[in-house]
Design a protein around this motif. Structure first.
Motif, PDB file in Angstrom:
ATOM      1  N   UNK A  10      19.322  -5.861 -21.802  1.00 36.92           N
ATOM      2  CA  UNK A  10      18.279  -5.803 -20.487  1.00 36.92           C
ATOM      3  C   UNK A  10      16.444  -6.325 -21.554  1.00 36.92           C
ATOM      4  N   UNK A  11      16.987  -7.846 -20.814  1.00 36.93           N
ATOM      5  CA  UNK A  11      16.146  -8.787 -21.785  1.00 36.93           C
ATOM      6  C   UNK A  11      15.017  -9.226 -20.509  1.00 36.93           C
ATOM      7  N   UNK A  12      13.461  -9.573 -20.885  1.00 36.50           N
ATOM      8  CA  UNK A  12      12.982  -9.604 -19.393  1.00 36.50           C
ATOM      9  C   UNK A  12      12.524 -10.124 -20.186  1.00 36.50           C
ATOM     10  N   UNK A  13      11.871 -11.606 -20.003  1.00 33.32           N
ATOM     11  CA  UNK A  13      10.162 -12.270 -19.851  1.00 33.32           C
ATOM     12  C   UNK A  13       9.614 -11.967 -18.601  1.00 33.32           C
ATOM     13  N   UNK A  14       8.265 -12.159 -18.840  1.00 33.46           N
ATOM     14  CA  UNK A  14       7.363 -12.343 -17.733  1.00 33.46           C
ATOM     15  C   UNK A  14       6.251 -13.603 -18.080  1.00 33.46           C
ATOM     16  N   UNK A  15       6.435 -14.516 -16.990  1.00 35.05           N
ATOM     17  CA  UNK A  15       4.403 -15.334 -17.286  1.00 35.05           C
ATOM     18  C   UNK A  15       4.216 -14.602 -15.676  1.00 35.05           C
TER      19      UNK A  15
END
Length: 303
Positions: A10-15
């Motif tokens: 469940x890897x999530x990266x937000x910008x």
């Protein structure tokens, strides 16, 4: 059971309001080469950098060799992301020795073995500024192997190389896996190379894994797709159902395609001859990774 070297959950990266990677979940087994392909801007490099620990403040979990990257345990991982950088006025050996010393300690035997494995013996004592791009790429992979990793990340390792360099890099990667039993995550825009090198491929688009392709499945299951061209398709169809090894996929005006055991194709030909069915060609059909890419992602545009 084969050990999992990498597990991403469940890897999530937000910008700001943009999700560069969106709840990605996948794993890579020991000694496995997995390709990562997708359009420009799909999130490939962000994913690789996040696994490396170069991009902080992400959600989800990354587990390498049974150790969570959220712990202080050592991560046995190496990488070559984009074009590797070295001190141009030092020779290759001096660069490797320096990077070994700052990353845990110089081991003369280990460095010597890596130089031999990468085929750098003839240029290792030349200044890096005289290296060709291919030699710099080799030196970059040598640097990535200094800490004897279990898992290696390669981002566009063939970028800018001529056809000979691409071939050499492909063979080099296969040698590394064979000699070191290292797992590899690799991205490339040269889909034909990914198809030859990898065991599995992950299609990524807008930060999501939208498809996984097992490139070894048919070999593992000993099946292949056979296409037969014949002016007697109806007779062919009626007869082929007598062969319980055949799994008919499609019937055209003058063609029939079917799944068949790879090691029994000769039997199929003898069967057709025995049934006195006229056919003017029979061949194995393989859907290329390039066709699957365009069918799945619709092109290679920046998104």
């Amino acid at each position: 059971m084969t050990k999992e070297i990498l597990k991403v959950k469940n890897l999530t990266k937000m910008y700001k309001n943009h999700k560069a990677v969106n709840e990605l979940t996948f794993s890579i087994k020991e000694g496995e080469i997995v390709g990562l392909i997708g359009p420009n801007g799909a999130g490939k490099t962000t994913l690789m950098r996040t696994i490396m620990g170069l991009i902080p403040n992400h959600q989800g979990e990354i587990i390498i060799n049974s150790n969570s990257t959220h712990t202080k345990k050592e991560r046995i991982i190496g990488s070559m992301i984009e074009t590797p950088s070295f001190y141009p006025n030092l020779n290759g050996f001096e660069n490797l020795k320096y990077f070994a010393e700052i990353s845990g300690g110089y081991d003369k035997v280990n460095v010597s073995q890596i130089i031999d494995l990468l085929g750098l013996q003839k240029v290792i004592y030349k200044k890096v500024k005289s290296y060709s791009l291919g030699m710099k790429q080799r030196l970059g992979i040598a640097q990535a192997l200094l800490n004897q990793p279990k898992f290696l990340i390669l981002d566009e390792p063939t970028n800018g190389l001529d056809p000979n360099g691409v071939y050499e890099m492909r063979e080099l990667i296969k040698t590394i896996v064979k000699e070191k039993s290292i797992s590899i995550l690799i991205s490339s825009h040269i889909l034909s190379e990914i198809e030859v090198i990898c065991d599995r491929v992950l299609f990524i688009q807008k930060g999501n894994i939208i498809r996984e392709v097992n490139l070894r499945k048919e070999f593992e299951e000993n099946v292949t797709t056979i296409v037969i061209h014949s002016v007697e398709v109806r007779k062919l169809v009626n007869s082929i159902y007598e062969d319980n090894q055949a799994d008919v996929l499609d019937i055209g005006e003058e063609t029939i395609s079917l799944k068949y055991p790879r090691d029994q194709v000769e039997h199929l030909i003898r069967f057709l001859v025995h049934k006195k069915i006229r056919f003017h060609s029979i061949f194995e059909e393989k859907v290329s990774l390039e066709k699957q890419f365009f069918a799945t992602l619709g092109g290679n545009e920046i998104e």
